[in-house]
Design an enzyme around this catalytic site. Structure first.
Site, PDB file in Angstrom:
ATOM      1  N   GLY A 153       0.766  -1.107  -0.117  1.00 53.76           N
ATOM      2  CA  GLY A 153      -0.138   0.153  -0.066  1.00 53.76           C
ATOM      3  C   GLY A 153       0.821   1.163   0.228  1.00 53.76           C
ATOM      4  CD  GLN A 154      -1.543   5.966   2.194  1.00 52.10           C
ATOM      5  OE1 GLN A 154      -2.586   5.848   2.017  1.00 52.10           O
ATOM      6  NE2 GLN A 154      -1.132   7.111   2.712  1.00 52.10           N
ATOM      7  CG  PHE A 155       1.801   4.237   5.180  1.00 48.07           C
ATOM      8  CD1 PHE A 155       2.370   5.233   5.161  1.00 48.07           C
ATOM      9  CD2 PHE A 155       0.314   3.862   5.447  1.00 48.07           C
ATOM     10  CE1 PHE A 155       1.494   6.504   5.573  1.00 48.07           C
ATOM     11  CE2 PHE A 155      -0.354   4.920   5.693  1.00 48.07           C
ATOM     12  CZ  PHE A 155       0.186   6.008   5.827  1.00 48.07           C
ATOM     13  N   GLY A 156       3.910   0.902   2.412  1.00 53.38           N
ATOM     14  CA  GLY A 156       4.935  -0.080   2.029  1.00 53.38           C
ATOM     15  C   GLY A 156       4.158  -1.451   2.363  1.00 53.38           C
ATOM     16  CG  ASP A 163      -8.831   6.885  -0.619  1.00 52.08           C
ATOM     17  OD1 ASP A 163      -9.382   6.998  -1.560  1.00 52.08           O
ATOM     18  OD2 ASP A 163      -7.705   6.390  -0.488  1.00 52.08           O
TER      19      ASP A 163
HETATM   20  P1  AMP Z   1      -2.966  -0.930   2.421  1.00 50.53           P
HETATM   21  O1  AMP Z   1      -1.674  -0.607   2.712  1.00 50.53           O
HETATM   22  O2  AMP Z   1      -3.740  -0.981   3.753  1.00 50.53           O
HETATM   23  O3  AMP Z   1      -3.623  -0.288   1.367  1.00 50.53           O
HETATM   24  O4  AMP Z   1      -2.955  -2.580   2.001  1.00 50.53           O
HETATM   25  C1  AMP Z   1      -2.396  -2.980   0.955  1.00 50.53           C
HETATM   26  C2  AMP Z   1      -2.811  -4.225   0.566  1.00 50.53           C
HETATM   27  O5  AMP Z   1      -2.467  -5.239   1.321  1.00 50.53           O
HETATM   28  C3  AMP Z   1      -4.414  -4.600   0.665  1.00 50.53           C
HETATM   29  O6  AMP Z   1      -5.028  -4.023  -0.801  1.00 50.53           O
HETATM   30  C4  AMP Z   1      -4.781  -5.904   1.053  1.00 50.53           C
HETATM   31  O7  AMP Z   1      -4.748  -6.804  -0.209  1.00 50.53           O
HETATM   32  C5  AMP Z   1      -3.575  -6.316   1.806  1.00 50.53           C
HETATM   33  N1  AMP Z   1      -4.073  -6.103   3.144  1.00 50.53           N
HETATM   34  C6  AMP Z   1      -3.890  -4.928   3.737  1.00 50.53           C
HETATM   35  N2  AMP Z   1      -4.400  -5.376   5.141  1.00 50.53           N
HETATM   36  C7  AMP Z   1      -4.978  -6.437   5.270  1.00 50.53           C
HETATM   37  C8  AMP Z   1      -5.405  -7.289   6.187  1.00 50.53           C
HETATM   38  N3  AMP Z   1      -5.595  -7.077   7.556  1.00 50.53           N
HETATM   39  N4  AMP Z   1      -5.750  -8.617   6.033  1.00 50.53           N
HETATM   40  C9  AMP Z   1      -5.377  -9.111   4.544  1.00 50.53           C
HETATM   41  N5  AMP Z   1      -5.011  -8.262   3.557  1.00 50.53           N
HETATM   42  C10 AMP Z   1      -4.634  -6.936   3.887  1.00 50.53           C
END
Ligand code: AMP
Length: 869
Positions: A579-582, A725
């Site tokens: 994601g945006q942070f890593g 968002d």
């Molecule tokens: P984020 O940085 O929150 O946008 O997360 C990036 C990606 O990681 C998401 O699009 C999900 O596919 C996966 N992800 C994030 N959090 C979770 C979680 N709690 N359980 C499962 N997959 C996750």
């Protein structure tokens, strides 16, 4: 000739002295800013019918102020009264003023503003209760206002007004938002005259020509007599010698004068009553009269004035007769001595000496208030009285009437000398101003060059991936720069808004102001992620300082239940996403259930170790990314709802910073729905056989997901939280199609329901954003509702395509402009195939209503969706 010189010198001396006398009703002199710009008018004296938000309250409607406090102008809440004409910005000047000029400006707000009033009206009041709509001498009420957001447009009030309260009333086009900054120009109304009462003027027929002597700008009641108002007799315009002509272009014959024929006054006099704001000590009254005796018009023969301080008229009037019959036909001021009598009302009877009596101006001299005698190009009558007054100290009119040619010539020489001096002063001022302008332009150029240099550096920073912010200089690009500009879901609207004619200027400035708009922002980054935009300085409460405190309090420190989890107890299993942070990792967390305690039993907690998702901050992240990551932790630690992803623990003692959240087996909703679609497609034959039952169960399942998102959002809205968002990509799917909202990197607590604005450039999910978020930077619960509508659309289309996939980013912004203009040209997302009519018509479309207040709340959305399942 010695005498002549003396007289001339005397004239010059007097004129110079007169010029220093405080200007009172000379409209050319009386043009001082009355204190909106300078701050002399207090905030509490500026009010408005409504405000779009706290940050566009009346007090921000000061011309030329753009201090960063507030949103840079007063903006009425047009949503509350679309198409209305009643919105106003009111200024209380605390005392009567003679107002000759008004100035307006739009909302520039350092390039963020893009609203201005193209047209407006003025209303005014002397007592705060009876209001008069201003109109020009031809009866037009509407004033042409601004054409852009920053230029000051000045308008002469012709006729000027005498008022204490002034209202600026933008003419509101329902498809446009208007904002205003204003200033009033004039001077204090020392006359103290609040109204005069006269019989209305008559009509003369002169050689077959209709000549109207009515008081055409009288602002009081106009029954038999004109009462409770002021008009032509106090408008600062003196009539010409020939009453058939006027200074006012296009005016009818007789326009400058109010006049009466003796035929309708059997007693032989016209009675005029003057009412004042309080008791004054009157020295004299000046009446500007026509003396065209060749046409039956002459000065009055006698004036008898009665005085009243309380309820009764005093029995002993003052009587005055102009002594000599003047030979000249010139119009002139006649000074009527009032013998230092005290009064709050004066009633004067002006006796006819011929068929007609014509007045164009009346003014009073009382106590310290001195009627201005300074010069104006058309004020010859006044001039005469000035000179004659200087010559002897007697009543000026008498000397004028003597028509001493030598004195006149002397006076004229003096006037020429004065005019020359004035011209020199004006020229000198212009030269000086030009020099100043040049200097400031040079300064601006320098600044712009400096900014451009910064931006160029910023750009190269982006290209060459130098992480300068945290000083790591690792050579790998910062998280934000890499992820967001590359993602098709996020765009920088300022670049695109430039295409909208109404907003081109704003976008231009947005572009330029990039670096400046972000207070503690990324600094050198040319296109920061929206989360980096400075939002804490946003205008949430009346006290801009307090919002920082409020936010700090709300999110300072993490929740007491949120604790540091020993890093070594996490075992990496696999990468879940990025994601945006890593990166986000799936990990086993040893002993997590014990760590969490009894009250937070997790589903499947019997299994030990517990599976968790660990979101890690990229090590090369800059300070802002780090702050936003910590901010997301603080926000999430306060949220506890079945449809919000739960934050279990954190590892923030050392780098990399981690947040540990519950694991959602089925990943994000976007991917999940995509895979569902693929499954449906590959099992197509089976589907067809199952028939419509399958389709129905399918849409029921999808609506079930939407209900869960609505429920999570209902919870957020109960906390006054704006997510900013909401989209399927930011929702996660657990077991049994459980949906939870995630990604709070961009969300903010709105506290008291206010809204905030993004400043500077930002990369934003434009296809999910409401028109007001894109164009005005305004984020509210209602803009989350808009995004919910888009999310619902994504769900019901199984994320088959991006919203408005047939439109380019530029066209999306153009479409946003159409929502703003509201001329029926806006394009809505189409009804998805498996979307029931009522869900599309009653719900989805209602989320995209132009008027944010007309959009449903999450409570209503939740109820509606639950019912329709
Ligand atoms: P984020 O940085 O929150 O946008 O997360 C990036 C990606 O990681 C998401 O699009 C999900 O596919 C996966 N992800 C994030 N959090 C979770 C979680 N709690 N359980 C499962 N997959 C996750």
């Amino acid at each position: 000739s010695v005498m002549e010189v003396k007289l001339n010198l005397c004239c010059v001396f007097f004129i110079l002295t007169a010029a220093t006398v405080k200007a009172q009703v000379n409209p050319e002199m009386c043009r001082y800013p009355l204190g909106m710009t300078g701050g002399q008018i207090q905030d509490e004296d500026i009010s408005a019918s409504s405000q779009w938000s706290e940050s566009t309250a009346a007090r921000f409607g000061r011309l030329d102020f753009d201090t960063g406090d507030g949103d840079g102008a007063w903006c009425p809440d047009i949503m509350s009264e679309p198409g209305g004409f009643k919105e106003y910005l009111q200024v209380d000047l605390r005392s009567l003023h003679f107002i000759t000029l008004v100035g307006t400006q739009g909302r520039h707000a350092d390039g963020m503003g893009n609203e201005f009033a193209q047209r407006y009206r003025i209303k005014y009041s002397r007592d705060g209760s009876s209001w008069v709509g201003w109109h020009d001498r031809m009866g037009n009420q509407v004033i042409e206002g601004n054409k852009n957001t920053y230029d000051v447009v000045l308008k002469d009030l012709e006729p000027p007004i005498v008022a204490r309260f002034v209202r600026f009333m933008p003419v509101i086009d329902p498809s446009l938002i208007v904002c205003m900054r204003v200033e009033l120009y004039g001077c204090e109304w020392l006359d103290g005259l609040v109204s005069y009462s006269i019989p209305d003027g008559h009509q003369m027929i002169y050689r077959g020509l209709d000549v109207f002597f009515n008081d055409s700008v009288y602002d009081g009641a106009t029954a038999q007599r004109l009462t409770k108002g002021l008009g032509q007799l106090t408008d600062g315009t003196w009539g010409l010698d020939d009453f058939l002509h006027s200074h006012v272009p296009g005016a009818w014959p007789g326009y400058d004068y109010v006049g009466w024929s003796n035929k309708t006054f059997p007693k032989g006099y016209v009675e005029v009553v003057f009412d004042f704001d309080h008791i004054h000590n009157f020295t004299s009254m000046k009446v500007h009269c026509s003396n065209m005796f060749s046409r039956g018009v002459r000065l009055f023969r006698q004036a008898t004035c009665f005085f009243r301080s309380e309820s009764e008229w005093e029995p002993d009037p003052m009587t005055f007769r102009p002594s000599a019959e003047p030979l000249s036909q010139s119009a002139r001021f006649v000074t009527v001595p009032l013998g230092d009598r005290t009064a709050s009302s004066i009633k004067c009877r002006f006796h006819f000496s011929d068929q007609w009596l014509l007045f164009s101006e009346v003014a009073f001299q009382s106590g310290s208030a001195v009627y201005n005698t300074s010069l104006g190009p058309h004020k010859h009558g006044q001039l005469f009285s000035t000179c004659s007054c200087a010559s002897s100290g007697d009543d000026p009119t008498h000397k004028v009437d003597d028509s001493n040619t030598r004195i006149l010539i002397g006076c004229l020489v003096a006037i020429i000398a004065i005019l020359l001096t004035i011209i020199v002063i004006i020229l000198w001022r212009q030269v000086w101003q030009k020099m100043l302008e040049k200097a400031s332009r040079r300064w601006l150029d320098d600044e712009l060059t400096a900014r451009l240099a910064v931006q160029t550096q910023a750009f190269s920073f982006l290209r060459f991936s130098q992480s300068s912010e945290d000083g790591s200089g690792s050579g790998s690009i910062s998280t934000y720069e890499r992820i967001y500009p590359a993602s098709a879901d996020y765009q920088e609207p300022s670049r695109l808004i430039r295409k909208l004619p109404e907003f081109a200027e704003c976008a231009e400035h947005l572009g330029k102001e990039g670096a400046e708009g972000r207070r503690a922002g990324v600094g050198s980054d040319g296109a920061p992620h929206y989360a980096e935009a400075d939002i804490i300085s946003l205008q949430e409460s009346s006290d801009s300082g307090s919002i920082t405190a409020i936010n700090t309090n709300l999110f300072a420190g993490s929740d007491s239940t949120l604790r540091e989890f020993p890093r070594e107890k996490l075992t990496f299993k696999e990468k879940l996403g990025e994601g945006q942070f890593g990166e986000v990792h799936l990990c086993e967390a040893e002993d997590m259930q014990n760590f969490l305690g009894e009250d937070t039993l997790m589903e499947g907690s019997s299994k030990s170790p517990l599976l968790v998702a660990v979101k890690m901050l990229r090590e090369d992240a800059n300070k802002n990314a780090r702050n936003d990551f910590l901010k997301e932790i603080r926000i999430m630690s306060r949220l506890r709802d079945p449809n919000i992803v739960r934050l279990l623990a954190v590892c923030v003692d050392t780098d990399p910073l981690c947040m540990i959240t519950e694991y959602m087996e089925n990943g994000d909703l976007n991917q999940f729905l995509c895979s569902l679609r693929l499954k449906t497609l590959t099992g197509g034959e089976a589907d067809q056989q199952e028939g419509s039952n399958e389709t129905i169960s399918h849409s029921v399942k999808l609506l079930g997901m939407a209900v869960q998102i609505a429920s999570g959002m209902k919870y957020l809205s109960s906390l006054n939280f704006v997510h900013r968002d909401l989209a399927t990509r930011n929702c996660l799917v657990g077991k049994n199609d459980t949906i939870k909202i995630a990604d709070f990197g961009m969300s903010r607590n709105l506290y008291r329901g206010d809204y905030f604005r993004i400043q500077g450039r930002a990369v934003l999910p434009i296809r999910w954003m409401s028109w007001e978020s894109i164009l005005l930077g305004k984020f509210t619960m209602a803009s989350d509702v808009w995004a919910f509508g888009v999310t619902l659309w994504e769900i019901l289309t199984l994320c088959k395509e991006q919203p408005y996939s047939q439109l380019s980013d530029e066209q999306v912004i153009e479409n946003t402009g159409e929502f703003f203009r509201n001329q029926g040209k806006q394009v809505y997302l189409p009804q998805p195939q498996c979307c029931p009519d009522r869900i599309y018509g009653d719900l989805m479309l209602s989320c995209w209503r132009r008027n944010a207040k007309e959009r449903p709340s999450f409570q209503e959305i939740h109820a509606q969706l639950t019912e329709s399942r």
